[in-house]
Design a protein around this motif. Structure first.
Motif, PDB file in Angstrom:
ATOM      1  N   LEU A 158      51.822  71.190  78.110  1.00 20.37           N
ATOM      2  CA  LEU A 158      51.726  72.046  79.417  1.00 20.37           C
ATOM      3  C   LEU A 158      52.359  71.639  80.383  1.00 20.37           C
ATOM      4  CD1 LEU A 158      47.842  71.650  79.418  1.00 20.37           C
ATOM      5  CD2 LEU A 158      48.824  73.847  78.793  1.00 20.37           C
ATOM      6  N   GLU A 159      53.742  70.862  80.142  1.00 19.82           N
ATOM      7  CA  GLU A 159      54.680  70.420  81.062  1.00 19.82           C
ATOM      8  C   GLU A 159      54.066  69.822  82.238  1.00 19.82           C
ATOM      9  OE1 GLU A 159      56.803  74.038  82.183  1.00 19.82           O
ATOM     10  OE2 GLU A 159      58.041  74.070  80.155  1.00 19.82           O
ATOM     11  N   GLU A 160      52.900  68.875  81.979  1.00 22.25           N
ATOM     12  CA  GLU A 160      52.593  68.019  82.903  1.00 22.25           C
ATOM     13  C   GLU A 160      52.903  66.463  82.518  1.00 22.25           C
ATOM     14  OE1 GLU A 160      48.631  68.690  83.718  1.00 22.25           O
ATOM     15  OE2 GLU A 160      48.506  70.675  83.511  1.00 22.25           O
ATOM     16  N   LYS A 161      52.770  65.539  83.353  1.00 23.24           N
ATOM     17  CA  LYS A 161      53.124  64.241  82.921  1.00 23.24           C
ATOM     18  C   LYS A 161      51.936  63.816  81.999  1.00 23.24           C
ATOM     19  CE  LYS A 161      54.902  62.842  87.508  1.00 23.24           C
ATOM     20  NZ  LYS A 161      54.684  61.688  88.567  1.00 23.24           N
ATOM     21  N   PRO A 162      52.446  63.129  80.797  1.00 24.44           N
ATOM     22  CA  PRO A 162      51.668  62.907  79.663  1.00 24.44           C
ATOM     23  C   PRO A 162      50.925  61.521  79.822  1.00 24.44           C
ATOM     24  CG  PRO A 162      54.144  62.458  79.105  1.00 24.44           C
ATOM     25  CD  PRO A 162      54.066  63.076  80.308  1.00 24.44           C
ATOM     26  N   ILE A 163      50.316  61.384  80.841  1.00 22.59           N
ATOM     27  CA  ILE A 163      49.524  60.080  81.387  1.00 22.59           C
ATOM     28  C   ILE A 163      48.043  60.482  81.125  1.00 22.59           C
ATOM     29  CG2 ILE A 163      49.141  58.364  83.079  1.00 22.59           C
ATOM     30  CD1 ILE A 163      52.030  59.215  84.027  1.00 22.59           C
ATOM     31  N   ILE A 164      47.223  59.852  80.379  1.00 20.29           N
ATOM     32  CA  ILE A 164      45.788  59.820  80.560  1.00 20.29           C
ATOM     33  C   ILE A 164      45.126  59.698  81.856  1.00 20.29           C
ATOM     34  CG2 ILE A 164      45.880  59.589  78.010  1.00 20.29           C
ATOM     35  CD1 ILE A 164      44.470  56.716  78.604  1.00 20.29           C
ATOM     36  N   ALA A 165      43.982  60.433  82.181  1.00 20.02           N
ATOM     37  CA  ALA A 165      43.497  60.251  83.375  1.00 20.02           C
ATOM     38  C   ALA A 165      43.007  58.848  83.522  1.00 20.02           C
ATOM     39  CB  ALA A 165      42.288  61.181  83.442  1.00 20.02           C
ATOM     40  N   PHE A 166      43.172  58.375  84.859  1.00 18.83           N
ATOM     41  CA  PHE A 166      42.826  57.189  85.379  1.00 18.83           C
ATOM     42  C   PHE A 166      41.350  56.700  84.998  1.00 18.83           C
ATOM     43  CE2 PHE A 166      41.640  53.923  88.432  1.00 18.83           C
ATOM     44  CZ  PHE A 166      42.417  52.848  88.139  1.00 18.83           C
ATOM     45  N   LYS A 167      40.440  57.623  85.172  1.00 21.12           N
ATOM     46  CA  LYS A 167      39.198  57.523  84.815  1.00 21.12           C
ATOM     47  C   LYS A 167      38.825  57.375  83.315  1.00 21.12           C
ATOM     48  CE  LYS A 167      38.020  62.637  83.636  1.00 21.12           C
ATOM     49  NZ  LYS A 167      37.468  63.720  84.145  1.00 21.12           N
ATOM     50  N   ARG A 168      39.839  57.487  82.543  1.00 16.21           N
ATOM     51  CA  ARG A 168      39.777  57.026  80.934  1.00 16.21           C
ATOM     52  C   ARG A 168      40.677  55.674  80.727  1.00 16.21           C
ATOM     53  NH1 ARG A 168      38.997  62.645  80.298  1.00 16.21           N
ATOM     54  NH2 ARG A 168      41.020  63.368  80.549  1.00 16.21           N
ATOM     55  N   GLU A 169      41.690  55.548  81.441  1.00 15.40           N
ATOM     56  CA  GLU A 169      42.397  54.508  81.268  1.00 15.40           C
ATOM     57  C   GLU A 169      41.991  53.071  82.019  1.00 15.40           C
ATOM     58  OE1 GLU A 169      47.319  52.911  81.284  1.00 15.40           O
ATOM     59  OE2 GLU A 169      46.717  54.882  82.565  1.00 15.40           O
ATOM     60  N   PHE A 170      41.156  53.188  83.073  1.00 22.96           N
ATOM     61  CA  PHE A 170      40.580  52.326  83.725  1.00 22.96           C
ATOM     62  C   PHE A 170      39.888  51.293  82.738  1.00 22.96           C
ATOM     63  CE2 PHE A 170      36.936  50.662  86.289  1.00 22.96           C
ATOM     64  CZ  PHE A 170      37.496  50.120  87.180  1.00 22.96           C
ATOM     65  N   LEU A 171      39.218  52.029  81.856  1.00 26.26           N
ATOM     66  CA  LEU A 171      38.215  51.053  80.992  1.00 26.26           C
ATOM     67  C   LEU A 171      38.939  50.364  79.922  1.00 26.26           C
ATOM     68  CD1 LEU A 171      35.177  53.230  81.223  1.00 26.26           C
ATOM     69  CD2 LEU A 171      35.258  50.954  82.166  1.00 26.26           C
ATOM     70  N   ARG A 172      40.157  51.056  79.616  1.00 24.22           N
ATOM     71  CA  ARG A 172      40.876  50.338  78.365  1.00 24.22           C
ATOM     72  C   ARG A 172      41.283  48.776  78.719  1.00 24.22           C
ATOM     73  NH1 ARG A 172      46.099  52.542  76.396  1.00 24.22           N
ATOM     74  NH2 ARG A 172      45.281  51.822  74.385  1.00 24.22           N
ATOM     75  N   TRP A 173      41.318  48.522  80.013  1.00 24.90           N
ATOM     76  CA  TRP A 173      41.747  47.150  80.362  1.00 24.90           C
ATOM     77  C   TRP A 173      40.494  46.542  80.935  1.00 24.90           C
ATOM     78  CZ3 TRP A 173      45.850  47.896  77.806  1.00 24.90           C
ATOM     79  CH2 TRP A 173      46.546  49.158  77.691  1.00 24.90           C
ATOM     80  N   MET A 174      39.431  46.792  80.590  1.00 24.66           N
ATOM     81  CA  MET A 174      38.214  46.159  81.217  1.00 24.66           C
ATOM     82  C   MET A 174      37.390  45.408  80.107  1.00 24.66           C
ATOM     83  SD  MET A 174      38.329  46.995  84.581  1.00 24.66           S
ATOM     84  CE  MET A 174      36.671  46.849  85.149  1.00 24.66           C
ATOM     85  N   LEU A 175      37.406  46.142  78.901  1.00 18.29           N
ATOM     86  CA  LEU A 175      36.510  46.049  77.750  1.00 18.29           C
ATOM     87  C   LEU A 175      36.748  44.954  76.680  1.00 18.29           C
ATOM     88  CD1 LEU A 175      34.945  49.729  77.932  1.00 18.29           C
ATOM     89  CD2 LEU A 175      33.938  47.719  79.024  1.00 18.29           C
ATOM     90  N   SER A 176      35.773  44.372  76.383  1.00 17.70           N
ATOM     91  CA  SER A 176      35.971  43.529  75.150  1.00 17.70           C
ATOM     92  C   SER A 176      34.873  43.509  74.050  1.00 17.70           C
ATOM     93  CB  SER A 176      35.842  41.936  75.851  1.00 17.70           C
ATOM     94  OG  SER A 176      36.300  41.067  75.052  1.00 17.70           O
TER      95      SER A 176
END
Length: 379
Positions: free
Chosen positions: A174-192
């Motif tokens: 879609l010619e947008e920045k291929p960066i996943i939304a913060f609302k999803r990435e936020f939890l990648r670095w929180m959970l165990s």
């Protein structure tokens, strides 16, 4: 009605402790690119190490059911064997499948020689406390002589890069920045990942640390607030949630519909304020004095919230001194429904607890803002 005691506690953390710098070695790189948000999120949450049931090829090493069973097996000894278990009640956010129930799958892994009662509590951070409440009420009422209660999570398998690469590729097309939304990435670095478990019985055990459960309270504010943390759906402009079942299978991948997401603005606005409101209501209901608390174990998703939580509690007349708080988030990460079990297990094993001391448990759930708390007395 019977008195109910936590007579044993155990935990299981898969693999070795993983440092901040190693996280993407296990979770993988979305779009083959190191995350730019990771360092900022980790700096704010203060987590130093966590545990993943993954290898460095991003492949799962254990299921949630297996993690749960390994924690439970640590409860068994000559005085309480697998064959003595009457009730198994499990809480999790991250079950391995939609159906059958998580507790049924754990029972299948444990394979005792007899049929037992099983209960599954699904949800978010309060799922573990819901499981504990079920066990507490069963033993208290005499429905069962004992209950094995568990909180467990295997979030890592939800957070691997392959779960988000389709979304990144779609954005690129879609010619947008291929960066996943913060609302999803936020939890990648929180959970165990991990599991904690308690054995509940009608009598305390000699020579063990026993905690009598005085009460468990729950409070939901879903009648006032929209969802903050969600999965298997997408949030709409009006705050409602559109179910995965209303999206095409193609959209499931392109929009990472099944990923765990968090509305961070709502989180900041309400998670502490409503938590203080809920605990104040519980103290009023049970006629408690905050000065009588010896330990306060509050499940928090980030060390960022530590000072704010103390301030919000103090603002409603619950001013607990810093030395009474007990945290292990920095060492084990946010293990969702298992967090309070693992924190209490560590406190019980610390040798610090003395007879008649009071231990307060406080658990927030940002899903749609629900809270639980419990009071325990050392016997």
């Amino acid at each position: 009605m019977n008195q109910v005691y936590i007579t044993r506690a155990a935990k299981y953390l898969p693999g070795n402790a993983i440092s901040n710098d190693e996280m993407e070695d296990y979770l993988g790189y979305v779009n083959d690119t190191p995350s730019k948000a990771r360092a900022l999120i980790l700096r704010n949450n203060g987590i130093k190490t966590r545990y993943y049931a993954l290898d460095k090829n991003n492949k799962p090493t254990e299921t949630n059911a297996e993690i749960t069973a390994k924690a439970i097996e640590k409860l068994f000894d000559e005085n309480f064997t697998k064959e003595d278990m009457e009730l198994l009640t499990c809480g999790t956010t991250s079950a391995d499948q939609i159906q059958p129930s998580h507790a049924s799958m754990v029972h299948g892994v444990l394979k005792p020689s007899h049929s037992i009662e099983v209960n599954t509590s699904m949800g978010l951070c309060n799922a573990g406390m819901n499981a504990l409440q079920y066990g507490f009420m069963s033993v208290k009422s005499g429905n069962s002589n004992n209950a094995v209660c568990v909180g467990s999570e295997r979030f890592s398998a939800w957070m691997t890069a392959d779960k988000f690469n389709h979304e990144a590729e779609n954005l690129k097309q879609l010619e947008e920045k291929p960066i996943i939304a913060f609302k999803r990435e936020f939890l990648r670095w929180m959970l165990s990942d991990g599991a904690g478990t308690f054995l509940l019985e009608k009598q305390p055990r000699e020579g063990e640390v026993n905690l009598r459960i005085e009460f468990i309270d729950f409070f939901s504010y879903a009648h006032e607030l929209e969802a903050c943390m969600y999965a298997g759906c997408e949030k709409q402009e009006d705050g409602s949630l559109k179910s995965w079942a209303e999206y095409s299978a193609d959209e499931w991948l392109k929009q990472s519909i099944f990923s765990l997401k968090q509305d961070t603005k709502l989180l900041g606005d309400f998670i502490l304020k409503k938590g203080a409101q809920a605990l104040r209501a519980s103290f009023d209901k049970n006629n408690l004095n905050p000065d009588d608390m010896d330990y306060v174990l509050a499940h928090i998703s980030s060390n960022y919230f530590k000072d704010g939580l103390r301030e919000e509690f103090a603002a409603v007349g619950l001013d607990f001194p810093k030395e009474k708080w007990f945290y292990n988030l920095s060492e084990v990460g946010n293990i969702g429904a298992a967090s309070i079990y693992i924190a209490l297990e560590e406190l019980m094993a610390s040798g610090k607890l003395k007879k008649d001391e009071k231990v307060l448990l406080c658990i927030p759930e940002s899903g749609r803002f629900a809270y639980s708390c419990a009071l325990l007395t050392v016997m």
